[in-house]
Design a protein around this motif. Structure first.
Motif, PDB file in Angstrom:
ATOM      1  N   PRO A 191      54.729  59.001  85.245  1.00  0.00           N
ATOM      2  CA  PRO A 191      53.968  60.229  85.007  1.00  0.00           C
ATOM      3  C   PRO A 191      53.462  60.325  83.566  1.00  0.00           C
ATOM      4  CG  PRO A 191      56.049  60.689  86.094  1.00  0.00           C
ATOM      5  CD  PRO A 191      56.107  59.270  85.644  1.00  0.00           C
ATOM      6  N   LEU A 192      54.169  59.654  82.612  1.00  0.00           N
ATOM      7  CA  LEU A 192      53.726  59.699  81.220  1.00  0.00           C
ATOM      8  C   LEU A 192      52.604  58.696  80.961  1.00  0.00           C
ATOM      9  CD1 LEU A 192      57.158  59.906  79.372  1.00  0.00           C
ATOM     10  CD2 LEU A 192      55.501  61.731  79.807  1.00  0.00           C
ATOM     11  N   THR A 202      45.796  54.028  87.789  1.00  0.00           N
ATOM     12  CA  THR A 202      46.750  55.131  87.922  1.00  0.00           C
ATOM     13  C   THR A 202      47.585  54.951  89.181  1.00  0.00           C
ATOM     14  OG1 THR A 202      45.127  56.591  86.898  1.00  0.00           O
ATOM     15  CG2 THR A 202      46.972  57.637  88.047  1.00  0.00           C
ATOM     16  N   HIS A 260      51.762  54.272  89.662  1.00  0.00           N
ATOM     17  CA  HIS A 260      52.636  55.090  90.503  1.00  0.00           C
ATOM     18  C   HIS A 260      53.195  54.293  91.677  1.00  0.00           C
ATOM     19  CE1 HIS A 260      52.208  59.142  88.726  1.00  0.00           C
ATOM     20  NE2 HIS A 260      51.121  58.593  88.198  1.00  0.00           N
ATOM     21  N   PRO A 278      49.104  60.014  83.553  1.00  0.00           N
ATOM     22  CA  PRO A 278      49.251  61.422  83.922  1.00  0.00           C
ATOM     23  C   PRO A 278      48.281  61.798  85.040  1.00  0.00           C
ATOM     24  CG  PRO A 278      48.281  61.178  81.718  1.00  0.00           C
ATOM     25  CD  PRO A 278      48.533  59.810  82.238  1.00  0.00           C
ATOM     26  N   GLY A 279      48.634  62.854  85.707  1.00  0.00           N
ATOM     27  CA  GLY A 279      47.762  63.306  86.791  1.00  0.00           C
ATOM     28  C   GLY A 279      48.298  62.862  88.135  1.00  0.00           C
ATOM     29  N   ASP A 280      47.804  63.480  89.170  1.00  0.00           N
ATOM     30  CA  ASP A 280      48.251  63.203  90.511  1.00  0.00           C
ATOM     31  C   ASP A 280      47.503  61.997  91.067  1.00  0.00           C
ATOM     32  OD1 ASP A 280      48.977  63.162  93.087  1.00  0.00           O
ATOM     33  OD2 ASP A 280      48.246  65.167  93.619  1.00  0.00           O
TER      34      ASP A 280
END
Lengths: 292, 326
Positions: A42-43, A79, A83, A46-48
């Motif tokens: 998450p760092l 991103t 994740h 960032p963001g979904d």
């Protein structure tokens, strides 16, 4: 081996030289690096990762704004990769942990227990091994609604056999050693001998076996996710990303290419680490490979 | 030999029986209903019940099991619930496709492994060996389905050298024998390469260990001291003995090859056992699931049995001891 000298053929007593090993160093760099990425996802990004992007952002080729491009829904591939590492590592580790605990238990019981138990357990092990694992996994995973928990359980429950065989063989050789005879002679119960005297000596073998199997578990998870049987949206998984890019092999080559590279790099890291550890900790079992 | 063989076969048959029975109950107790695929919604509950009754799916589970067992023992594996065809004919079509794929891939796999092993025992080729080791380990770490997709992307979509899937061109039935065969090989190439490339490194290492061990034996020293060329020593004296363990490996590789075939069949749309099995699992097509399970379990068990027998025939050092059953 009474003293640790630089010429120590097993390299056990020279942890300082682990860093110069041609397999351990890249293995450690990759696995520790990925572990950090997964922890700090998450760092770092960032963001979904599942939030829809703007319509103008759909299927963009790699650029400075989106280093690895964007997918059909305008989401940044990098991103999502960051994740997605969480799913791969979680499934890899948990399923291997289940498999190794089960395999060590069965192998120890077979190797240290009475003959009839050995026979029973090893014939059961053979029965499980006699079947292509992927069929069994597919059968079990597709029976109920797909979930990560199910994938981890099934991979764990179908992956213990080779560990059991390895541990049993090692236990059979250890039980002939003098220190086991002494422990028996001191009047310790069979269970105490197995747990407090034999088990600790099995640990290097078990650690190496576990590390070498993480890669295989990650590969299996990615295939299940590719088939839509693993993690479900909105959870991001590398195998699922490849599935989504499958229909755009040419127009969106980055969609299939990068998640595959991520999987390969992760698996390579764990294979290198496992082989490096085996050379250091468990030099006798060098011929033993990963199971399918 | 005979008593060993009898015991070994008995254990194998028992294994397959237990496994297949377990699968029977697991599949039927799991959620999901095969009728979802056959009966349209609008037919309503009445015709569902009729259909269920006609297929014998409303009987007690254990009774269904006994019926299935009796029929299977007579070689009747039933009819697919989804397609109106016998399970025997479905498998009869899919099995040759899978065998063609896996056997060809295994031959390529062995060739690659042998090449890599021969390079690695040749001390004058250290750099090449290290290169092969690195490439092999990387290939070993690739997801097979992704490797297949990458090959399709580059060699099929981009360059157009190979078809991207299937086993025959659409017009294959109008082709002459030679053209038909060439077309088949053309379709076979990418799946076989995918399956062999991703897996040969394991066997290569096994062979290298075995070859290095053989090369340290006295009879190699004696062959060398008689002035035989290194080539002759390697191929006529060492390789034969080093290849012995490969026979055992063949038996062990079978489950793995069948498993790899599932992945490759899905990516390349190859009409083999893996695809049939996956589609049957999705559709809860019980008879087809049981048939594919039985055939793959039998293949694997028969393969390892065959490997055991062969190994004992070619290597007289292996004795037929009673502890072997473990």
């Amino acid at each position: 081996m009474n003293q640790s000298r630089p010429t120590d053929p097993y390299g056990q007593a020279s942890p300082g030289r682990w860093w110069t090993d041609s397999r351990l160093r890249p293995g450690l760099v990759i696995t520790l690096g990925l572990g950090l990425v997964a922890l700090l996802a998450p760092l770092i990004a960032p963001g979904d990762p599942a939030a829809l992007g703007a319509a103008a952002d759909r299927l963009l080729a790699p650029s400075f704004q989106h280093l690895l491009g964007t997918d059909l829904l305008g989401r940044d591939v990098l991103t999502r990769l960051v994740h997605g590492s969480r799913v791969s590592l979680l499934v890899g580790w948990v399923s291997v942990l289940v498999a190794v605990l089960l395999g060590t238990g069965v192998g120890l019981a077979a190797g240290m227990g009475p003959r009839w138990l050995d026979r029973l357990l090893m014939n059961t092990t053979d029965a499980f091994m006699a079947f292509p694992r992927i069929f069994l996994v597919l059968l079990l995973v597709s029976l109920t609604t797909p979930s990560l928990l199910l994938v981890m359980t099934v991979l764990g429950l179908t992956g213990w056999m080779s560990v059991a065989r390895l541990v049993r063989a090692e236990a059979l050789s250890l039980r002939e050693r003098d220190f086991v005879a002494v422990a028996h002679g001191l009047g310790l119960s069979a269970r105490k001998v197995a747990f407090y005297h034999v088990l600790p000596n099995l640990l290097p073998t078990v650690i190496v076996a576990a590390t070498l199997r993480v890669g295989g578990a990650i590969l299996a998870e990615s295939f299940l996710s590719f088939l839509g049987l693993g993690a479900q949206e909105p959870v991001v998984s590398w195998g699922g990303m490849i599935q989504q890019g499958r229909d755009f092999l040419l127009e969106g080559w980055w969609l299939t290419t990068f998640p595959g590279v991520a999987i390969a790099l992760t698996v390579l890291g764990y294979n290198l680490l496992g082989e490096g550890l085996r050379a250091k900790l468990d030099p006798r079992n060098r011929g033993e490979g990963r199971d399918g | 030999m005979i008593s060993w063989l009898a015991r070994r076969i008995a254990v194998s048959v028992l294994l397959v029986f237990i496994l297949i029975s377990a699968v029977f109950f697991i599949v039927r107790l799991a959620p999901g209903d095969p009728l979802d695929q056959i009966v349209e919604e609008e037919f309503g509950a009445d015709s569902r019940d009729q259909m269920r009754h006609r297929l014998g799916l409303d009987e007690p589970l254990f009774r269904q099991y006994l019926k299935w067992l009796a029929a299977s023992l007579q070689g009747d594996f039933g009819t697919s619930l989804r397609q109106q065809r016998s399970v025997g004919s479905i498998i009869g079509e899919a099995l040759p496709a899978t065998l063609l794929l896996t056997v060809t891939a295994y031959l390529l796999h062995l060739l690659l492994a042998l090449g890599a092993a021969l390079v690695s025992v040749d001390r004058s080729r250290r750099t090449l060996d290290q290169g092969i080791q690195a490439v092999g380990l990387t290939l070993y770490s690739l997801p097979a389905f992704w490797l297949g997709l990458m090959l399709i992307m580059l060699l099929s979509r981009k360059l157009g050298w190979f078809p991207s899937g299937g086993m025959h061109a659409p017009d294959a039935r109008f082709m002459s024998g030679g053209a038909w065969f060439a077309d088949l090989l053309h379709h076979l190439a990418l799946p076989v390469i995918t399956l062999a490339l991703g897996s040969f490194m394991g066997t290569a290492r096994y062979l290298r260990t075995s070859l290095a061990e053989v090369l340290g034996q006295d009879y190699i020293l004696s062959a060398r001291s008689r002035g035989l060329s290194e080539r002759r020593v390697l191929f006529n004296h060492a390789l034969r003995n080093a290849l012995l363990p490969v026979i055992t490996l063949l038996g062990l590789s079978l489950p793995f090859l069948l498993g790899g075939a599932v992945v490759v069949e899905v990516v390349f749309g190859w009409p083999g056992m893996g695809r049939v099995a996956i589609e049957a699992i999705w559709a809860r097509d019980y008879p087809v699931i049981m048939g594919t399970t039985l055939v793959s379990a039998l293949t694997v068990v028969a393969g390892s049995l065959l490997a055991d027998i062969l190994y004992r025939r070619v290597d007289p050092r292996v004795r037929f001891s009673s502890r072997e059953g473990l």
